[in-house]
Design an enzyme around this catalytic site. Structure first.
Site, mmCIF file in Angstrom:
data_model
loop_
_atom_site.group_PDB
_atom_site.id
_atom_site.type_symbol
_atom_site.label_atom_id
_atom_site.label_comp_id
_atom_site.label_asym_id
_atom_site.label_seq_id
_atom_site.Cartn_x
_atom_site.Cartn_y
_atom_site.Cartn_z
ATOM 1 N N LYS A 72 0.838 -1.381 0.053
ATOM 2 C CA LYS A 72 0.097 0.062 0.025
ATOM 3 C C LYS A 72 0.886 1.277 0.009
ATOM 4 C CE LYS A 72 -4.103 -1.891 0.115
ATOM 5 N NZ LYS A 72 -4.933 -1.796 -0.745
ATOM 6 N N GLU A 94 -9.484 6.178 2.871
ATOM 7 C CA GLU A 94 -10.538 4.901 3.525
ATOM 8 C C GLU A 94 -9.322 3.557 3.785
ATOM 9 O OE1 GLU A 94 -9.640 4.938 0.326
ATOM 10 O OE2 GLU A 94 -9.297 3.176 -0.113
ATOM 11 N N SER A 361 1.470 -9.444 -0.766
ATOM 12 C CA SER A 361 1.353 -8.176 -0.915
ATOM 13 C C SER A 361 1.461 -7.539 0.648
ATOM 14 C CB SER A 361 -0.032 -7.741 -1.287
ATOM 15 O OG SER A 361 -1.203 -8.837 -0.449
HETATM 16 C C1 LIG Z 1 -1.837 -6.844 2.347
HETATM 17 C C2 LIG Z 1 -3.146 -6.642 1.530
HETATM 18 N N1 LIG Z 1 -2.981 -7.301 0.273
HETATM 19 C C3 LIG Z 1 -4.069 -6.936 -0.379
HETATM 20 C C4 LIG Z 1 -5.183 -6.008 -0.093
HETATM 21 C C5 LIG Z 1 -6.236 -5.754 -1.073
HETATM 22 O O1 LIG Z 1 -6.047 -4.597 -1.517
HETATM 23 P P1 LIG Z 1 -5.736 -4.887 -3.425
HETATM 24 O O2 LIG Z 1 -6.519 -5.657 -4.117
HETATM 25 O O3 LIG Z 1 -6.073 -3.411 -3.630
HETATM 26 O O4 LIG Z 1 -4.264 -4.866 -3.405
HETATM 27 C C6 LIG Z 1 -4.801 -5.242 0.917
HETATM 28 C C7 LIG Z 1 -5.820 -4.186 1.536
HETATM 29 O O5 LIG Z 1 -6.117 -3.800 2.484
HETATM 30 C C8 LIG Z 1 -3.783 -5.793 2.176
HETATM 31 O O6 LIG Z 1 -3.706 -4.879 3.169
#
Ligand SMILES: Cc1ncc(COP(=O)(O)O)c(C=O)c1O
Lengths: 381, 277
Positions: A72, A94, A361
């Site tokens: 993020k 948000e 992620s």
């Molecule tokens: C670690 C992590 N991965 C994935 C996501 C999902 O978001 P996005 O699909 O935009 O990557 C989030 C959202 O809060 C997150 O904190």
């Protein structure tokens, strides 16, 4: 909306401005900690070979090692630079899991700009550690009680704030959803993931990957990875949505798998809604995937067939989280665990010896409470 | 339900503004969320509002994610949804109101998704069939995507657009070009139910909107008009005055106290109407 027009024009200008790019690159390197490694997961691959009879090379793109613990921050450093260029005096965002809220509060602290975060009251409850983190960073956290009191309602409240205070305030939207230019802008800011991964896989294996795998909430980490490979037809792209308690129940967040074309938060994309057009409540054990919409670019990739979308249940994600922890010593966020959970199904479609990149992620620290609750005593076994 | 042949007015909405003008006053446009607090009470409330002098009813279509609305209308949407409200019931409600009142102009006021999932053409046909005169869709940019305007126009219905203080002159022109009935000038940047802004500025903007649209349509002003005094002040320069959140709050207060909200709303609308001359 004029605020969106202003933002679109600013992004078009600054994203091409060498001084802006240099400043962004410096922040990504010195503050976010980029490039993040591409780690080969040999024991996970061994496990897969034993369990599925498929011998792959598995690589993990380590966004969990970014400062604040998820991808993020890549988006937030870009947007805070933009907000600064636009002379905005206040930042709002948000958040669902709290990761985007923490990332926004972090850059707001770094730039000395007051910050307010909207978070559904259900998420405030289940991600309380991140609420404390945001507060420690100096942000004010508003618990949103309207509607389903989750991510979509937090977005509604952030939009209300933004249209009211548009002169002074920049809205740091956290994913590739929402009105234009956010899907494009956030996608471009996250594309650093795919750019790095592309170079890294080439130096590790001498070629591109056969498949990329990422979880999809709004879709920003997936889009970030996919953008590195969109024009390489040999690289299959897989997104994994949250199947919650199962796709045959009403408790899931599989917008691309089970939704239909609609309009939410100023974007035309797939949505989860009933026949009357009322947006459905999404369900996932991971707050970050708990969104009944999805970025419009994913809808396009789905319809064009360029990317395929699977779904993993809460149970599968928890199992994958434990598997990765025990095979590799990496505890992924529950969101990212959905991507890991998709691996066996992706492996089925690939030849032996193929290589796969999974986007990790985020890290799982924020989810310890949830995981402990689900595994209970089991976690110690 | 259509205008009689040879009608001097292109629509019931235009007729409502023309009638007010001929009576030497400004038009009263009243917003209520459909099905708040339930279908039958809402039907009686809408009819009472018309009886008390509302020239145009904006029938709010309950939606799960009202991101342009403030706390009062958000709460009304929650009450309405809990009572089974939605687009389907809003259309039924419109039909029920029309059965008892052939004159009042009705605009369906809502968000894009319920229209989108039906398809604009089907929605327009259903709206027509329910006796509506027009529609206003908060998050469907009329100038960028003409599908809704075209679908409504094919049914002889008006697309009522929102114009904001921040709308550029080019956008005002483009929006007015596809609009019908009236132009809804939102007197502030923000959400419904906020405070009334500086009126000199609003007055100047209304004059500008009128010029940009070639004076083809009346301009009604809304967002933040809460009292008969506010309404009178705005009526000094606008062709119509829109009251929403304040009316919804009258209903909320009565319902919370266990009273029938109909007499209180009727009295409130009567005061607003009296303030318009
Ligand atoms: C670690 C992590 N991965 C994935 C996501 C999902 O978001 P996005 O699909 O935009 O990557 C989030 C959202 O809060 C997150 O904190």
């Amino acid at each position: 909306m004029p605020a969106l027009e202003e933002l679109t024009a600013a992004w078009e200008r600054f994203s091409r401005d060498p001084t802006f790019r240099a400043e962004l690159d410096r922040l990504l390197r010195d503050y976010v900690g980029r490039p993040t490694p591409l780690t080969e997961a040999a024991r996970l691959a061994d496990h897969l070979a034993r369990a599925e009879g498929r011998r792959l090379r598995v690589f993990l793109k380590r966004e969990d090692l970014c400062h604040t613990g998820s991808h993020k921050l890549n988006n937030c450093v870009g947007q805070i630079l933009l907000a600064q260029r636009l002379g905005k005096k206040r930042i709002i965002a948000e958040t669902g899991a709290g990761q985007h809220g923490v990332a926004t509060a972090t850059v707001a602290a770094l730039f000395g700009i007051p910050c307010e975060i909207y978070m559904g009251s259900v998420d405030v409850e289940r991600q309380s550690l991140n609420v404390f983190r945001m507060q420690l960073l100096g942000a004010k956290v508003h618990a949103v009680k309207d509607g389903t009191a989750t991510l979509k309602d937090a977005m509604n409240e952030a939009m209300r704030d933004w249209v009211t205070n548009v002169g002074t305030t920049h809205y740091v939207l956290g994913t590739v959803a929402g009105p234009h230019p956010y899907p494009t802008m956030v996608g471009e800011l996250q594309s650093v993931i795919g750019r790095e991964a592309r170079a890294q896989i080439q130096s590790a294996t001498g070629r591109l990957a056969d498949a990329c795998l990422a979880c999809v909430g709004g879709g920003s980490n997936a889009m970030g990875l996919f953008r590195g490979f969109l024009d390489d037809p040999g690289v299959q792209l897989f997104g994994v949505e949250a199947a919650g308690e199962g796709l045959d129940t009403t408790h899931h967040a599989a917008t691309l798998g089970k939704g239909r074309p609609g309009v939410l938060h100023g974007a035309r994309s797939y949505v989860l809604c009933d026949d009357d057009g009322q947006i459905s409540e999404a369900h996932s054990i991971s707050a970050g995937l708990d969104y009944p919409g999805v970025g419009p670019e994913h809808s396009y990739l789905r319809d064009s067939g360029r990317a395929k979308y699977l779904a993993a249940t809460d149970r599968e994600a928890l199992a994958a989280c434990r598997l990765l922890a025990r095979c590799e010593g990496i505890i992924p966020a529950l969101e990212s665990a959905h991507a890991v959970a998709g691996l066996p199904r992706v492996a089925e479609q690939l030849p032996d010896g193929a290589s796969v990149i999974i986007n990790i992620s985020g890290r799982g620290d924020k989810d310890m409470g949830t995981i402990a609750k689900y595994f209970g005593a089991e976690v110690s076994s | 339900m259509t205008n009689p042949p040879g009608s001097p007015f292109p629509s019931r909405i235009a007729g409502a503004f023309a009638k007010a003008r001929s009576q030497g006053r400004k038009a009263l446009v009243l917003y209520l969320t459909g099905c708040d607090p339930d279908f039958e009470t809402s039907r009686r409330l809408l009819l009472a509002a018309a009886r008390a002098g509302a020239d145009v009813l904006e029938l709010g279509v309950p939606w799960s994610d009202p991101s342009a609305d403030g706390p009062a209308i958000q709460a009304a949407m929650r009450r309405a949804l809990a009572a089974g409200g939605g687009m389907g019931t809003a259309l039924d409600l419109c039909r029920a109101v029309r059965a008892d009142n052939a004159d009042v102009a009705v605009v369906l006021f809502g968000y894009a998704n319920p229209i989108f999932v039906r398809g604009a053409a089907k929605f327009a046909a259903q709206a027509k069939q329910a006796g509506a005169d027009g529609a206003l869709c908060v998050d469907w940019p009329a100038d960028e995507d003409p599908e809704l305007a075209q679908a409504l126009s094919q049914q002889g219905l008006d697309l009522v657009p929102l114009i904001a203080p921040t709308s550029t002159p080019e956008r005002v022109k483009a929006i007015a070009a596809v609009a019908g009935g009236f132009l809804y000038y939102v007197s502030l940047t923000g959400i419904t139910g906020s405070q009334l802004p500086n009126l000199d500025e609003t007055s100047a903007r209304v004059r500008q909107v009128r010029e940009l649209s070639g004076g083809r349509l009346p301009v009604a002003v809304g967002f933040g008009i809460a009292t008969p005094a506010d309404a009178r002040a705005v009526a000094g320069f606008a062709d119509g005055v829109v009251v929403g959140s304040a009316a919804v709050r009258v209903i909320e207060r009565a319902v919370a106290a266990g009273r029938d909200p109909v007499p209180e709303l009727e009295a409130f609308v009567g005061e607003l109407r009296a303030a318009l001359g």
